[in-house]
Design an enzyme around this catalytic site. Structure first.
Site, PDB file in Angstrom:
ATOM      1  NE  ARG A   3       4.678  -7.919  10.587  1.00 44.08           N
ATOM      2  CZ  ARG A   3       3.645  -7.168  10.210  1.00 44.08           C
ATOM      3  NH1 ARG A   3       2.461  -7.386  10.690  1.00 44.08           N
ATOM      4  NH2 ARG A   3       3.810  -6.183   9.336  1.00 44.08           N
ATOM      5  CD  GLU A  42      -2.590   1.426   2.538  1.00 43.56           C
ATOM      6  OE1 GLU A  42      -2.184   0.865   3.575  1.00 43.56           O
ATOM      7  OE2 GLU A  42      -3.600   2.145   2.501  1.00 43.56           O
ATOM      8  CE  LYS A  66       3.422   0.386   5.439  1.00 47.42           C
ATOM      9  NZ  LYS A  66       2.357   0.330   4.425  1.00 47.42           N
TER      10      LYS A  66
END
Length: 556
Positions: free
Chosen positions: A260, A35, A270
């Site tokens: 992850r 994204e 983020k």
RNA sequence: UGCCUUGUGGCGCAACGGUAGCGCGUCUGAUUCUGAAUCAGAAGAUCGAGGUUCAAAUCCUCGCGGGGCAACCA
């Protein structure tokens, strides 16, 4: 070489198996779907290496697709930085650059199809009402009163949603699945929301935007992806991914989830990274202490080392915490064979060689990289006055100290053996100058006299001054994420700026991005802040230091 | 008290019914004009309890422990 002998991870095993059984007609197509709402970091590098790596290894194709379904969060700036970072990492999507926003029309048509099939409906519930109807993790949800709206009304309302007749949040399009499902994602998920916002690519063409679940699988289908690899938090979404594709009866890729990456002594969310930047805890997204790819690039981490790291950490499904030491090992290993050597004094102390004629200059030959003879050699000027490292002299040396101290001999790298004859102190009693004599018979390469230590140096009159920035772990704790007050463990000494360093003249014209090993201290990279007359180096990573360990062990 | 998932040295990853192996880290020693690199070596592990089997990290039960999920985010 190492990869060929390694047993494949579970994802590669699946791909290999399905390739062998010809499940996908000989194709392997993956995609990396960021994204565009932030900068890429080392955790993304793991996914990128996996996505593009698998495609490459199986002779397939890796796509880059921006998942740009939320106009309020995404920006072109991020699209560009993401592309640059992926290229820098060493991957190439060829012609296959896509955007979910390119599929908005097709997605709309498919939504209409689901409405016709009675599998989607327009809901008038507000956001709060929807949440309330959804139930909880342990209690089932309740049907919306609009759930059984006639198809004809749904069609009409959905068209009017697109036409902009309703304000933000007034209605949604929902899939009709099962409000009592154990998997909350299946409790009539929202497919479209109304957002009168302009999109970085489609402008004002749309006021309804698809949600991730509705956009992602169908985008994969359009691109005829074979293996859609994503992180574990999407595991619960797979039933929905599959449901949409089956409801539509279209090409159906296989989603596979992996764990992850987590790395010690840093954060990789983020939100937290953004906080570090906006609260000026670091200087920016590309601050060399940041785990972002742009930060690592500026710090001097080679992309090859990052890829090697991603290769070594493997791919699994269990929660993991990789020690930063492994990344640093990969960086050192790569740089050791490629970085040219140089001499730089970080904390200068003057040495005067009493029996070396004033004004005389000798040129010493120094090897550029002992690991690679093809890198040649250079000349380093030697004179009566030199800078050495403060750490390389002790007036009162501890046991096993192999460096310079009164009456003791050391070798000056590529030059002579010198012996300390005395010191000059300032009024505070600190040593400000060390006096030595040299033995002319021991010039670099010639004498085979053994001395315990070899130290680096720079000629005072030939030295170029430089700024050197030393970095340490951004966080003091192994898992800063674990604490609610994660910012409390920010390392106050993660950056140390040394304004008064000296480097050998060969380094004078180094360009930003160039990497060196400063002998005995570490690997360094020229920072973009470098300007004519002002050299700035970042320490990429220090050399392993047996003496420091020994000394530390003694203190304890 | 729902759904999904996962437990192998300090960390990460293998072993897929047959002697638990590799990398990083740690610790020795050798070598060295970088206390680097290199080389040699050492210590150190199957979550627990029952089963099945000649044989279990692996298969079956039951426990215990990690992680994720209730945005009109992705």
């Amino acid at each position: 070489m190492s990869t060929s002998e390694k047993t494949p991870d579970f994802i590669r095993a699946i791909v290999a198996e399905e390739t062998a059984s010809n499940k996908w007609g000989g194709r392997v197509v993956t995609r990396y779907p960021p994204e565009p709402n932030g900068y890429l970091h080392i955790g993304h590098a793991k996914a990128i290496c996996l996505d593009f790596g698998v495609a490459q290894e199986f002779g397939g194709q890796g796509h880059l697709r921006f998942d740009d379904t939320n106009p309020t969060k995404e920006e072109t700036e991020f699209v560009e930085s993401i592309k640059a970072d992926i290229r820098w990492l060493g991957f190439d999507w060829g012609e296959h650059l896509y955007y979910a926003s390119d599929y908005f029309e097709q997605l709309y048509l498919w939504a209409v199809e689901l409405i016709r099939k009675g599998k989607a409906y327009v809901d008038d519930l507000s956001m709060d009402e929807i949440r309330e109807h959804r139930g909880t993790l342990t209690a089932p949800g309740r049907d919306s009163p609009w759930r059984d709206r006639p198809v004809i009304d749904n069609l009409d309302l959905f068209a009017r949603m697109r036409a902009g007749e309703f304000p933000d949040g007034a209605k949604t399009l929902r899939a009709k699945i099962d409000m009592a499902a154990g998997n909350v994602n299946l409790r009539d998920p929202v497919m479209y929301r109304i957002r009168h916002a302009s999109h970085h690519r489609t402008g004002d063409a749309w006021c309804i935007y698809p949600l991730y679940d509705w956009a992602h699988g169908q985008s994969d289908s359009i691109e005829r992806i074979t293996h859609s690899l994503c992180t574990m938090e999407y595991e619960d979404h797979r039933p929905l991914y599959d449901w949409y594709l089956d409801a539509l009866g279209i090409y159906h890729p296989r989603q596979i989830e992996f764990a992850r990456l987590n790395v010690s002594h840093t954060v990789l969310s983020k939100r937290k990274l953004l906080q570090l930047v906006s609260e000026k805890i670091v200087a920016g997204w590309d601050d060399p202490r940041m785990p972002t790819l742009s930060g690592m690039r500026r710090r001097g981490y080679p992309p090859e080392a990052i890829r090697d790291f991603c290769d070594r950490i493997g791919v699994g499904k269990t929660q993991n915490l990789i020690e930063l030491a492994l990344l640093e090992h990969c960086v050192r290993e790569d740089l050791n064979k490629r970085a040219p050597r140089g001499m730089a004094v970080l904390h200068p102390l003057k040495v005067v060689i009493e029996n070396f004629p004033e004004g005389k200059v000798e040129e010493m030959e120094a090897v550029n990289n002992p690991e690679d003879a093809t890198m040649g050699a250079r000349k380093v000027p030697f004179a009566r006055e030199l800078w050495i490292e403060q750490d390389d002299f002790r007036e009162d040396p501890p046991p096993k100290y192999f460096r310079l101290s009164p009456g003791v001999e050391v070798r000056l790298r590529y030059a002579y053996i010198i012996k300390c004859t005395g010191v000059v102190k300032n009024e505070r009693g600190e040593v400000v100058e060390v006096h030595c004599t040299y033995d002319p018979a021991t010039r670099g390469g010639t004498a085979d006299r053994k001395v315990k230590g070899t130290i680096h140096w720079v000629s005072v009159q030939h030295a170029r001054s430089a700024e050197v920035r030393l970095y340490d772990h951004l966080f003091l704790t192994l898992k800063p994420d674990e604490s609610e007050d994660w910012k409390a463990s920010v390392n106050p000494n993660s950056l140390e700026r040394l304004m008064n360093c000296y480097v050998e003249p060969a380094l004078a014209n180094a360009a930003p991005g160039e990497r060196f090993q400063f002998e005995r201290t570490g690997y360094f990279c020229v920072d973009p802040d470098t300007a004519p007359g002002h050299l700035v180096f970042n320490r990429t990573v220090s050399l392993r230091d047996a003496w420091a360990r020994l000394e530390k062990a003694e203190t304890r």
